[in-house]
Motif scaffolding. Structure first.
Motif, PDB file in Angstrom:
ATOM      1  N   ARG A 116      47.072  40.658  47.312  1.00 44.63           N
ATOM      2  CA  ARG A 116      45.685  41.111  47.393  1.00 44.63           C
ATOM      3  C   ARG A 116      45.429  41.760  48.738  1.00 44.63           C
ATOM      4  N   VAL A 120      44.030  45.524  49.180  1.00 42.09           N
ATOM      5  CA  VAL A 120      42.792  45.800  49.903  1.00 42.09           C
ATOM      6  C   VAL A 120      43.053  46.704  51.102  1.00 42.09           C
ATOM      7  N   LEU A 168      51.309  49.692  38.952  1.00 45.28           N
ATOM      8  CA  LEU A 168      50.911  49.207  40.272  1.00 45.28           C
ATOM      9  C   LEU A 168      49.390  49.240  40.415  1.00 45.28           C
ATOM     10  N   GLY A 169      48.790  50.287  39.895  1.00 50.32           N
ATOM     11  CA  GLY A 169      47.334  50.402  39.978  1.00 50.32           C
ATOM     12  C   GLY A 169      46.638  49.292  39.221  1.00 50.32           C
ATOM     13  N   ALA A 170      47.136  48.979  38.044  1.00 45.16           N
ATOM     14  CA  ALA A 170      46.526  47.913  37.249  1.00 45.16           C
ATOM     15  C   ALA A 170      46.639  46.574  37.968  1.00 45.16           C
ATOM     16  N   SER A 172      46.994  46.099  41.269  1.00 47.89           N
ATOM     17  CA  SER A 172      46.121  46.157  42.439  1.00 47.89           C
ATOM     18  C   SER A 172      44.677  45.880  42.062  1.00 47.89           C
ATOM     19  N   TYR A 173      44.230  46.607  41.066  1.00 46.31           N
ATOM     20  CA  TYR A 173      42.835  46.499  40.641  1.00 46.31           C
ATOM     21  C   TYR A 173      42.500  45.081  40.214  1.00 46.31           C
ATOM     22  N   THR A 174      43.429  44.460  39.515  1.00 49.78           N
ATOM     23  CA  THR A 174      43.194  43.088  39.063  1.00 49.78           C
ATOM     24  C   THR A 174      43.127  42.128  40.240  1.00 49.78           C
ATOM     25  N   LEU A 175      43.971  42.373  41.234  1.00 48.64           N
ATOM     26  CA  LEU A 175      43.959  41.490  42.401  1.00 48.64           C
ATOM     27  C   LEU A 175      42.700  41.690  43.237  1.00 48.64           C
ATOM     28  N   ILE A 176      42.223  42.941  43.304  1.00 46.00           N
ATOM     29  CA  ILE A 176      41.033  43.218  44.116  1.00 46.00           C
ATOM     30  C   ILE A 176      39.776  42.699  43.431  1.00 46.00           C
ATOM     31  N   ASN A 177      39.665  42.944  42.119  1.00 50.46           N
ATOM     32  CA  ASN A 177      38.449  42.549  41.404  1.00 50.46           C
ATOM     33  C   ASN A 177      38.761  41.661  40.201  1.00 50.46           C
ATOM     34  N   PRO A 178      39.162  40.433  40.416  1.00 48.02           N
ATOM     35  CA  PRO A 178      39.511  39.583  39.271  1.00 48.02           C
ATOM     36  C   PRO A 178      38.278  39.255  38.418  1.00 48.02           C
ATOM     37  N   ARG A 180      35.928  41.078  37.609  1.00 47.79           N
ATOM     38  CA  ARG A 180      35.451  42.180  36.788  1.00 47.79           C
ATOM     39  C   ARG A 180      35.802  41.991  35.316  1.00 47.79           C
TER      40      ARG A 180
END
Lengths: 219, 219
Positions: A116, A120, A168-170, A172-178, A180
């Motif tokens: 994460r 970030v 990688l994007g998926a 990252s996004y999941t780690l940044i905004n779980p 959501r």
DNA sequence: CTAGCATTTGTACGACTGTCCAAATGAGGC
DNA sequence: GCCTCATTTGGACAGTCGTACAAATGCTAG
């Protein structure tokens, strides 16, 4: 006399606190004074141990990236032994993201926390961080791309790179905004549940990799 | 006398400069003085027009989110008219991400610039920004999820939410780090090429959505 | 016990931040 | 020509930032 990197517990405490705060609030938003207070250290001690704020960030990366990439290499070679290309593809995808998502990593802190942090900090476009990340993760990423190419010989390499990038994007996004996922599903799905995230992302990614190449259309 | 929101060109200039800088460097990293200098405005003018830095950010969102969401709604209803579920799925996915990626949006600035701003600011976990984003984009995202559910009735809603989430992550990641694809592929793929990105991401996402549900395994 | 060195402490520095405000400016209606 | 009000200006404000450094402290080898 000649034990250059003796690990004082204060040094570790600072690293832990900084990692926690950076991963939660980003690099720029966290002040050295916050880190000092959270770790119980004096402000000057941080400068003493790490030189600068950038030095502190680099130390965090150095603490984790070694073990994490070693783990990924192990899992990759293990996955590559699988004969059936379909099973192998799934195992490779899993090996690619598991060390990032798994909560408890071998050495020190949690792998998820570090991942994460990477996500970030990367999004902040901090120059030093981008350099470190590229140096550290590009080689292993290329190894994974090669392994995927071996599973999908008919697919152009560019397509594989794109789909790896999306994976990688998926992550990252999941780690940044779980949260959501949880909110959008009205609680039906749980974004903070690591196992659920892993299962979902592997299934989606495997299907994406198996999609046809981009040269010609369907029916 | 009663023209409350007369658009001085200075106001627009400030918005343009701020949008450009925020999308490139993030919210926290850009100072109001930078924005003032880049727009040719005086520092005090920014406070006069927008009240605060957060107010400036909110104004940027208000300028774009209306037209962007209207465009997405149009494209969505258009896509929903398609009878064949396979074609419809692809059209919906395209409608979902095209307004974010397309360079020239109807009203003011580029849609891609605003989308990159959203991705960067979202990753900073800025509270005000998260609130604005949730207010503005959750309803339309739910509409898309419903439309996807209609194409894939056999799929649990949680799976659809997860895969939509991954799709958003892939788009975000591509907007934040376009050069990453280029570098990883050794120039074979071009991350800055909007059309290429759109084609690739649509194909990958459609395949991901068509993956089986998570209840039982393969052979 | 003491000398030496690694570490910790407290503080100060200059630079930068967002916000605020009184004065200056300018254009349009009367 | 003057009055009015929106806008612009330049500066000041209190606060926080990362960094640097001398002095105090504590531990360890001899």
């Amino acid at each position: 006399m000649l034990m250059p990197q003796r690990q004082t517990s204060m040094r570790e405490a600072i690293l832990d606190a900084a990692e926690e705060l950076f991963s939660k609030n980003g690099f720029r938003a966290v002040s050295m004074r916050e880190i000092a207070q959270a770790s119980g250290a004096n402000l000057g001690s941080i400068s003493y141990h790490f030189g600068s704020k950038d030095g502190l960030l680099r130390a965090i990366y150095e603490r984790h990236s070694g073990p994490m990439n070693r783990r990924r290499s192990e899992l990759l070679t293990e996955a590559q032994r699988i004969r059936d290309p379909d099973d192998r593809l799934e195992a490779i995808v899993r090996a690619f993201i598991l060390p990032s998502l798994s909560q408890s990593e071998g050495s020190v802190g949690g792998g998820a926390r570090f991942a994460r942090l990477r996500a970030v900090v990367m999004a902040e476009r901090h120059e030093e961080a981008q350099k470190i990340i590229a140096e550290t993760f590009n080689p292993i990423n290329l190894a994974f791309i090669d392994a995927l190419q071996a599973c999908l010989p008919q697919l152009p390499r560019a397509d594989i790179v794109w789909r790896t990038h999306f994976l990688l994007g998926a992550v990252s996004y999941t780690l940044i905004n779980p949260w959501r996922v949880t909110r959008l599903s009205g609680g039906e799905a749980d974004g903070e549940n690591t196992e659920e995230a892993l299962t979902q992302i592997v299934r989606a990614a495997v299907a994406a990799f198996r999609a046809p190449a981009g040269s010609d259309a369907a029916p």
